[in-house]
Design an enzyme around this catalytic site. Structure first.
Site: not given
Ligand code: UDP
Length: 333
Positions: A118, A142
């Site tokens: 990501t 995350y």
């Protein structure tokens, strides 16, 4: 006989679309999913094996039963807000789980691995366009957990000859135009489905998270990619690895998957209003913790190396396909 690919998270949003294009490309996608956030109804294109990535015995059993030639690893926790308040869940659920999967992959003799990373691994870079060489300075657990898994792939490439392709996604939107699969999170936290839900009366209003960012209209800027384009890149990356173009003696190639064009939250809202021809009920809200101001890809590497071309990733097309899914799709709960 067709070759099998083990798809972790194949019952989730991106994984289910990947299974569709893997099948179209001649592979048999074997979904491995715990169904904690995925949907049984999203598994339509190949066998389903329920299991948790923390369960090494179950992983070994599935590798032995299916003998996949490669792994595509989508299964992950992916909510920034939750990662801020419960970081342990992310370190355990993403990092420890991925370590288990990588070790099971190697034990099964599989060496080709495609990983879903990501742009949240980058953090804030003051408006700089981001590419594969930009330093990764994540703002939340995350992004940090995904960066740690990237590092792990490098180490296992060196030690065990694991060949991997890492895709750093920018913001994924849209749905399968045939509405066989689509985006369905519970609770939903992503911008486009929330806007469509507000348009449709499923919620009172969309809350804009922060209107005082240093951008032209004060809202955050993201680079949106159509999910069908995104999963096409995965099949291209897989074929590229399997054809021996990759780092064949173990190593990692990283690719950013974005269009290079940024949209502010207000611009996405305006586009949704115009595509659906409906008013978007919205209200201004506070900033969401952990959000970067601007995340835009400046990379052409996936196009250059893999031949990837994100032709469906225009904002109207993404919203049109997401809207069609919103109105016609869904899974039984
Ligand atoms: N966003 C928003 N309201 C919402 C959900 C998201 O304003 O209800 C904003 C969010 O702050 C970010 C952008 O929309 O700037 C995209 O957020 P999303 O959660 O879809 O993806 P992320 O960028 O976190 O991966």
């Amino acid at each position: 006989m067709s070759e099998k690919v083990l798809v972790t998270g194949g019952a989730g949003y991106i994984g289910s679309h990947a299974c569709k294009v893997l099948k179209a490309a001649g592979y048999v996608p074997v979904t491995y999913d715990s169904l904690v956030t995925g949907w049984r109804g999203a598994v339509k294109f190949g066998p389903f094996e329920q299991g948790d990535l923390m369960d090494r015995g179950r992983l070994d059993e599935v590798f032995a039963a299916h003998q996949p030639v490669a792994v595509m690893h989508f299964a992950a926790l992916s909510q920034v807000g939750e990662a801020m308040s419960e970081p342990g869940k992310y370190w355990r659920g993403n990092v420890c789980a991925s370590l288990n999967l990588i070790e099971a992959t190697l034990a099964a003799g599989v060496r080709d691995f495609v990983f879903s990373s990501t742009c949240a691994t980058y953090g804030d870079h003051d408006g700089v366009v981001l590419d594969e060489d930009t330093p990764q300075l994540p703002l939340n657990a995350y992004g940090a957990s995904k960066r740690a898994i990237e590092d792990m792939l490098v180490d296992f490439g060196n030690s065990d000859g694991l060949n991997s392709v890492i895709f750093r996604y920018f913001n994924v939107a849209g749905a399968d135009p045939d509405t066989e699969v689509g985006e369905f999170h519970q609770p939903e936290t992503h911008l486009v489905p929330l806007i469509l839900d507000a348009i449709d009366g499923g919620r009172d209003a969309l809350t804009i998270y922060g209107t005082d960012y240093p951008t032209e209209d004060g809202t955050c800027i993201r680079d949106y990619v159509h999910v069908m384009d995104l999963v096409d890149a995965h099949v291209q990356g897989l074929n590229w690895l399997r054809a021996g173009n990759g780092p064949t003696k173990g190593g990692t190639e990283r690719f950013c998957l974005g269009t290079g064009k940024g949209f502010s939250v207000r611009e996405v809202v305006a586009a949704a209003g115009s595509v659906t021809n409906r008013a978007v009920p919205m209200k201004d809200g506070e900033r969401r913790a952990g959000d970067a101001v601007k995340l835009v890809s400046g990379s052409a590497k996936a196009g250059r190396v893999l031949g990837w071309s994100p032709d469906r990733s225009t904002m109207p097309q993404m919203i049109r396909d997401a809207w069609r899914w919103h109105q016609n799709g869904g899974y039984e709960q």
